[in-house]
Design an enzyme around this catalytic site. Sequence first.
Site, PDB file in Angstrom:
ATOM      1  N   THR A  46      49.115  38.435  47.045  1.00  0.00           N
ATOM      2  CA  THR A  46      49.531  39.178  45.854  1.00  0.00           C
ATOM      3  C   THR A  46      50.903  38.751  45.358  1.00  0.00           C
ATOM      4  OG1 THR A  46      48.255  41.089  46.603  1.00  0.00           O
ATOM      5  CG2 THR A  46      49.924  41.490  44.918  1.00  0.00           C
ATOM      6  N   THR A  47      51.837  38.530  46.276  1.00  0.00           N
ATOM      7  CA  THR A  47      53.197  38.147  45.910  1.00  0.00           C
ATOM      8  C   THR A  47      53.237  36.782  45.232  1.00  0.00           C
ATOM      9  OG1 THR A  47      53.943  39.418  47.827  1.00  0.00           O
ATOM     10  CG2 THR A  47      55.556  37.966  46.809  1.00  0.00           C
ATOM     11  N   TYR A 109      39.351  47.064  41.038  1.00  0.00           N
ATOM     12  CA  TYR A 109      38.771  47.587  39.804  1.00  0.00           C
ATOM     13  C   TYR A 109      37.327  48.072  39.973  1.00  0.00           C
ATOM     14  CZ  TYR A 109      37.723  48.310  34.887  1.00  0.00           C
ATOM     15  OH  TYR A 109      37.365  48.882  33.695  1.00  0.00           O
ATOM     16  N   TYR A 135      42.618  42.854  53.662  1.00  0.00           N
ATOM     17  CA  TYR A 135      43.856  43.370  53.084  1.00  0.00           C
ATOM     18  C   TYR A 135      43.550  44.674  52.377  1.00  0.00           C
ATOM     19  CZ  TYR A 135      48.116  43.371  50.158  1.00  0.00           C
ATOM     20  OH  TYR A 135      49.284  43.700  49.511  1.00  0.00           O
ATOM     21  N   ARG A 140      47.107  49.225  44.663  1.00  0.00           N
ATOM     22  CA  ARG A 140      46.930  48.153  43.688  1.00  0.00           C
ATOM     23  C   ARG A 140      45.460  47.911  43.345  1.00  0.00           C
ATOM     24  NH1 ARG A 140      51.937  44.240  43.474  1.00  0.00           N
ATOM     25  NH2 ARG A 140      50.710  43.448  41.742  1.00  0.00           N
ATOM     26  N   LYS A 164      45.453  43.694  57.179  1.00  0.00           N
ATOM     27  CA  LYS A 164      46.788  43.974  56.655  1.00  0.00           C
ATOM     28  C   LYS A 164      46.726  45.365  56.057  1.00  0.00           C
ATOM     29  CE  LYS A 164      50.135  42.533  53.130  1.00  0.00           C
ATOM     30  NZ  LYS A 164      50.411  41.609  51.994  1.00  0.00           N
ATOM     31  N   ILE A 206      52.888  41.209  57.290  1.00  0.00           N
ATOM     32  CA  ILE A 206      52.785  40.211  56.215  1.00  0.00           C
ATOM     33  C   ILE A 206      53.735  40.716  55.144  1.00  0.00           C
ATOM     34  CG2 ILE A 206      51.276  39.143  54.503  1.00  0.00           C
ATOM     35  CD1 ILE A 206      49.017  39.309  56.551  1.00  0.00           C
TER      36      ILE A 206
END
Length: 294
Positions: A46-47, A109, A135, A140, A164, A206
């Site tokens: 994501t980062t 989504y 994850y 999010r 994660k 992480i």
Amino acid sequence: MAIFKGAGVALVTPYNEDESINYEALGELVEEQIKGHTDAIIVCGTTGEPATMTEEERTSCMEFVVKKVAGRIPVIAGTGCNCTRNAIALSKKAEEIGVDGLLVVTPYYNKATQEGLYEHYKAIAASTKLPIIMYNVPSRTGCNIMPQTAARLGKECENIVGIKEASGNISQVAELASLTKGYLDIYSGNDDEVIPILSLGGIGVISVLSNVAPQQTHDMVMEYLEGDREKALQLQLSFLPLIHALFCEVNPIPVKAALNMLGKNAGVVRLPLTNLSKKNRPQLENALKECKLL
């Protein structure tokens, strides 16, 4: 066997002013992470802004990082997608490139049911021989892997080896640890919860923080795992102001700004994200100074 123990960095993707990928800066960031004893590099998590990358850009970043790291530490590729078929295709491509493992976020989504999540991860696991870290980041994705579902996947799919956990729900992490009893590696997905999750049997983090403080993030985890829990706790607490500042706006806006403040040339973020607002810059600058990074 765990893909890694310790602190893995959720690496940013540096961009030029025209928003093209700055591979020179990416290479410098990789080298700095290895020098700072980061235990694994997560590319296109994501980062790293994969949601605004083309498939070609994602695979190009993976190829570059794998070649740059050259086997010195594990490289884990983010291959999650809200379309199972696309996640499978990207996971297969990552395996061809030569990454050491996959980080697969829940399908965002769609708001899949628990059975849908089970089938999604089971299908991805069947498509690759690579070890997979699930994850879980409901804030999010709008989707939460419940402990029972994660435990079921870890038990039934040999190459689903970890999770994660970024739900922010310590009770949920405790239940997961109780159900899995060590057969599913647990990593903190929140930098402010590293020590609490390690205390429940987690084996690492992480981390976004590791982008700007790789040595300290590594030390926080390893001091705990090696028995100096007081030192680990003090590191956790001392970095809380910076951790909070790194999330004063949506990730990775602040961490890219922090890297730029430190002269690391992380560049801009891509729309629909925008660069750090002027009102939040003082908080971030002060936090970097408090931690003696700036």
